[in-house]
Design an enzyme around this catalytic site. Structure first.
Site, PDB file in Angstrom:
ATOM      1  N   GLY A  86       1.065  -1.638   0.973  1.00  0.00           N
ATOM      2  CA  GLY A  86      -0.110   0.000   0.258  1.00  0.00           C
ATOM      3  C   GLY A  86       0.836   1.233   0.021  1.00  0.00           C
ATOM      4  CB  SER A  87       4.191   2.355  -0.632  1.00  0.00           C
ATOM      5  OG  SER A  87       4.620   2.046  -2.107  1.00  0.00           O
ATOM      6  CG  ASN A  88       2.097   3.114  -5.938  1.00  0.00           C
ATOM      7  OD1 ASN A  88       2.317   4.578  -6.524  1.00  0.00           O
ATOM      8  ND2 ASN A  88       2.600   2.413  -6.130  1.00  0.00           N
ATOM      9  NE  ARG A 132     -12.720 -11.697 -14.398  1.00  0.00           N
ATOM     10  CZ  ARG A 132     -11.779 -11.572 -15.441  1.00  0.00           C
ATOM     11  NH1 ARG A 132     -10.648 -11.045 -15.689  1.00  0.00           N
ATOM     12  NH2 ARG A 132     -12.629 -12.165 -16.880  1.00  0.00           N
ATOM     13  NE  ARG A 181      -7.642 -11.709  -6.813  1.00  0.00           N
ATOM     14  CZ  ARG A 181      -6.884 -12.843  -6.945  1.00  0.00           C
ATOM     15  NH1 ARG A 181      -6.897 -13.556  -7.805  1.00  0.00           N
ATOM     16  NH2 ARG A 181      -6.153 -13.712  -5.100  1.00  0.00           N
ATOM     17  CG  LEU A 241     -10.497  -5.218 -11.589  1.00  0.00           C
ATOM     18  CD1 LEU A 241     -11.086  -3.613 -11.532  1.00  0.00           C
ATOM     19  CD2 LEU A 241     -11.527  -6.007 -10.524  1.00  0.00           C
ATOM     20  CG  HIS A 277       2.101  -1.533 -15.696  1.00  0.00           C
ATOM     21  ND1 HIS A 277       1.403  -3.074 -14.770  1.00  0.00           N
ATOM     22  CD2 HIS A 277       2.620  -2.062 -16.441  1.00  0.00           C
ATOM     23  CE1 HIS A 277       2.037  -4.084 -15.990  1.00  0.00           C
ATOM     24  NE2 HIS A 277       3.028  -3.478 -16.570  1.00  0.00           N
ATOM     25  CG  ASP A 331      -0.983  -3.169 -17.467  1.00  0.00           C
ATOM     26  OD1 ASP A 331      -2.650  -3.122 -16.483  1.00  0.00           O
ATOM     27  OD2 ASP A 331      -0.895  -4.353 -17.427  1.00  0.00           O
TER      28      ASP A 331
HETATM   29  C1  GRF Z   1       3.550  -0.890  -7.290  1.00  0.00           C
HETATM   30  O1  GRF Z   1       5.338  -0.672  -8.036  1.00  0.00           O
HETATM   31  C2  GRF Z   1       2.589  -0.899  -8.206  1.00  0.00           C
HETATM   32  O2  GRF Z   1       3.276  -0.303 -10.026  1.00  0.00           O
HETATM   33  C3  GRF Z   1       2.736  -2.323  -8.857  1.00  0.00           C
HETATM   34  O3  GRF Z   1       2.300  -3.004  -7.909  1.00  0.00           O
HETATM   35  C4  GRF Z   1       3.469  -2.232  -7.039  1.00  0.00           C
HETATM   36  C5  GRF Z   1       2.756  -2.101  -5.342  1.00  0.00           C
HETATM   37  O4  GRF Z   1       3.403  -1.442  -4.762  1.00  0.00           O
HETATM   38  N1  GRF Z   1       1.350  -2.600  -9.608  1.00  0.00           N
HETATM   39  P1  GRF Z   1       2.755  -0.694  -3.419  1.00  0.00           P
HETATM   40  O5  GRF Z   1       1.650  -1.814  -2.383  1.00  0.00           O
HETATM   41  O6  GRF Z   1       1.786   0.439  -3.517  1.00  0.00           O
HETATM   42  O7  GRF Z   1       3.447  -0.743  -2.066  1.00  0.00           O
END
Ligand code: GRF
Length: 196
Positions: A13-15, A65, A91, A93, A109, A145
């Site tokens: 969950g860093s993003n 799904r 996942r 979708l 991505h 993507d």
């Molecule tokens: C990121 O590199 C994102 O681009 C990819 O999975 C990773 C997730 O990292 N789809 P986080 O969970 O946001 O830390």
């Protein structure tokens, strides 16, 4: 009107955190919900530290799904998001889900799309001998993507890079790019952010 943003994760969950922490002050959006398809992800504690509701829709509990996505849509309907951000959500979708959210569903991505859709993007960029690698934020469509690109960041690939070192250099760029794109989408400005 404040826009409501739901963020879907599968892991650290860093993003998600970068997005959530950006939605402050005069930002037109606020996070309304974090959903994970995997139980007990590290991202939940982070979301809870910002008082964002967290819900697990555990993919393993659903036969297929369609049932999983029905639960996802039901859960979303209680929180009425305007925008959904996929942030490390692992996942795929279905077209049925995606079409309901088209134009309001974003993803990050870790490659310079259209190169390397799917998994193992960093290893594939190194293997191909690419000079640059990076990340892309795009609208999600039924093509994996493959939706319209809204922003990209890139870094040079170094001769001694491993998938791990490359990922570690790209991740901070993801944390910068995704909030910038979200802000533009929330402002109704879909010009592409691209820094060579
Ligand atoms: C990121 O590199 C994102 O681009 C990819 O999975 C990773 C997730 O990292 N789809 P986080 O969970 O946001 O830390």
């Amino acid at each position: 009107m404040t826009l409501r943003v739901a963020i879907l994760i599968s892991g650290s969950g860093s993003n998600m955190m970068a997005l959530a922490e950006s939605m402050v002050g005069d930002h037109p959006a606020r996070p309304c919900l974090v959903i994970s398809d995997v139980p007990r992800v590290a991202g939940f504690a982070k979301a809870e530290s910002l008082d964002i509701p967290t819900i697990c829709v555990n993919r393993r509990l659903y036969e297929n799904r369609a049932e999983f996505e029905a639960k996802l849509l039901e859960t979303l309907s209680y929180y009425l998001p305007d925008i959904i951000c996929l942030a490390g959500f692992m996942r795929i979708l279905s077209p049925n889900f995606v079409e309901q959210w088209e134009g309001r569903l974003l993803n990050i991505h870790p490659s310079l799309l259209p190169l390397y859709t799917g998994l193992n993007t960093h290893a594939r960029a190194i293997e191909a001998g690419d000079a640059y690698a990076g990340c892309t934020v795009h609208e999600v469509t039924a093509a994996l993507d493959g939706g319209p690109i809204l922003g990209q960041e890139r870094v040079p690939v170094q001769s001694d890079d491993t998938p791990e070192t490359l990922a570690a250099r790209i991740l901070p760029l993801e944390h910068k790019l995704y909030p910038e794109v979200l802000r533009r989408v929330a402002d109704n400005d879909r010009r592409i952010i691209h820094r060579p």
